[in-house]
Motif scaffolding. Sequence first.
Motif, short mmCIF file in Angstrom:
data_model
loop_
_atom_site.label_atom_id
_atom_site.label_comp_id
_atom_site.label_asym_id
_atom_site.label_seq_id
_atom_site.Cartn_x
_atom_site.Cartn_y
_atom_site.Cartn_z
N MET A 44 0.84 -1.20 0.00
CA MET A 44 0.00 0.00 0.00
C MET A 44 0.87 1.25 0.00
N SER A 47 1.93 1.88 -3.44
CA SER A 47 0.83 2.50 -4.21
C SER A 47 0.73 3.98 -3.88
N LEU A 124 -8.32 10.36 -4.51
CA LEU A 124 -7.57 9.95 -3.32
C LEU A 124 -6.24 10.70 -3.21
N ILE A 146 -5.68 4.42 3.90
CA ILE A 146 -6.12 3.94 2.59
C ILE A 146 -6.80 2.58 2.73
N PHE A 147 -6.46 1.83 3.77
CA PHE A 147 -7.16 0.56 4.01
C PHE A 147 -8.62 0.82 4.38
N ALA A 149 -10.34 3.42 3.25
CA ALA A 149 -10.93 3.77 1.95
C ALA A 149 -11.25 2.50 1.16
N GLY A 150 -10.31 1.57 1.16
CA GLY A 150 -10.49 0.33 0.40
C GLY A 150 -11.60 -0.54 0.98
N ALA A 151 -11.65 -0.63 2.31
CA ALA A 151 -12.69 -1.45 2.97
C ALA A 151 -14.08 -0.92 2.60
N MET A 179 -14.72 7.40 -0.38
CA MET A 179 -13.60 6.64 0.16
C MET A 179 -12.51 7.58 0.66
#
Lengths: 293, 222
Positions: A44, A47, A124, A146-147, A149-151, A179
């Motif tokens: 992550m 990214s 983002l 960001i996790f 946001a992803g969840a 997100m």
Amino acid sequence: MLTYDTIRGLVEQAARENKKISEICLQDQAQQLEREPEDLFRQMDESFQVMVDSVQSGKKEGLHSTSGLTGGEGKKMADYADRGGSVMGDFMARATARALSVSNCNAAMGKIVATPTAGSCGILPGCLVSLYEDRTIDRRDIVLSIFTAGAFGIVIAQHASIAGAQGGCQAECGSASGMAAAAVVEAMGGTPQMCANALGMAIVNQMGLVCDPVAGLVEIPCVKRNASGTAIALCSADMALAGIDLKIPVDECIGAMKAVGDSMSPSLKETAGGGLAATETGRLLREKVFGKQ
Amino acid sequence: MNIFDIIGPVMIGPSSSHTAGACRLGGVVCKMADGDPVVEATIRLSGSFARTYRGHGTDRAILAGIMGYHSDSVEIRDAFHIAQERGLRYLFVPEDIPDAHPNTARITYTCRSGKSGIVEGASIGGGNIRITGIDGMEVSFTGENNTLLILHRDTPGVIASVTNLMYWHYSELNIGNFRLSRKERGGEALMTIELDELPPEELITDLKKLENVHNALLIRAV
């Protein structure tokens, strides 16, 4: 294991464990993917670095898209922000400049992270790279957020859609914005419930937005919608952090977005058949790029 | 669906379906060529691919994929130039394929050794693909799982020899999907085997040694 069935479920689980949403998500994903949490975090972080780099590559002098329809918007906005005196204030001006730059980078065949899609890839970074560079929030906290946001994105993808072709722009930029808002709230120290509220507000504020790209390309109006998606995300995050609650529970908002997407005409779902794409100038631009068809 | 399906892929823009997915379609050709450089490719583009490929860089992405680059390789932008340098002649033909998915490409290729083949597939969104045809045989796999393609002679015992090899020597591998296609009885046939795990390279070497197996390839999951 988490089911990512509802936002409420994630918020309750985080509250039970007295953890952030990102923490329970990271733990769960490590289990599901049979990898070490630190390994996922590192991926992550990589990214996030792509996001940071895409802001820079998108505002290079003379950069334009393959079609020639767009280019330079991020640079113009960044220069304007640097001159000072923006109506929105420096932070917002720079955040929207970053969103434009990343979107420019995408249109010019540069490297980006699809969050959740390439068309909405500026939102983002617009929010999170701004927290990192202008607010000096710890990089670890940002990458962790960001996790979250992803969840939330997984829940949206399962119950509504993150594709413009299925749900219109609300599904792409609306989801990205929600997100991002949730991630910002978490990185700024908000509670899991505030994260959920921010997600809901951003979605509500973009509900009904159609996907009407000129010539079918990810440029007009996509580049600018990344800027407005960023502004809505930051505004929603601030409202949530201020303690303003969401009147309609967030999972119902996601359901409403799905229903709105389903009732949208196919001409407004990435087919370039309606909206801006169908305007006189939209059609002329299409001819300019692809010739008469 | 996992977190990196939502936060990702890391890719070259502008479109996950028209650029990233297109590159992956080309990548299947590269895999089929199996180290033999592709020197000629005719790419038939159908549906939305046919109408918008230039603006999305679909052409460059497919070429880059054929040459072994990935959907996050910056070389996609310079694919025409790199193809010229490598002596890869290419032709794009926008022409609808009836009843095909809107983003379909049919790639006919020839390698330096003279070996040739056809790969047909669609970019189905989010960078994901579905391969629908190989060398005229109907197949169906997405590349979301590690996929073995085994080209063999249609004769009794070949499937058993493949699965026995896996059972006795690679028992950690679980088959999630299995499909057999063939043109005609006793002719060429193709096994498509989707695996839950990433198999070791030795499996491919061992498969190629089996009687009546002409070739074996691994298409890695995204």
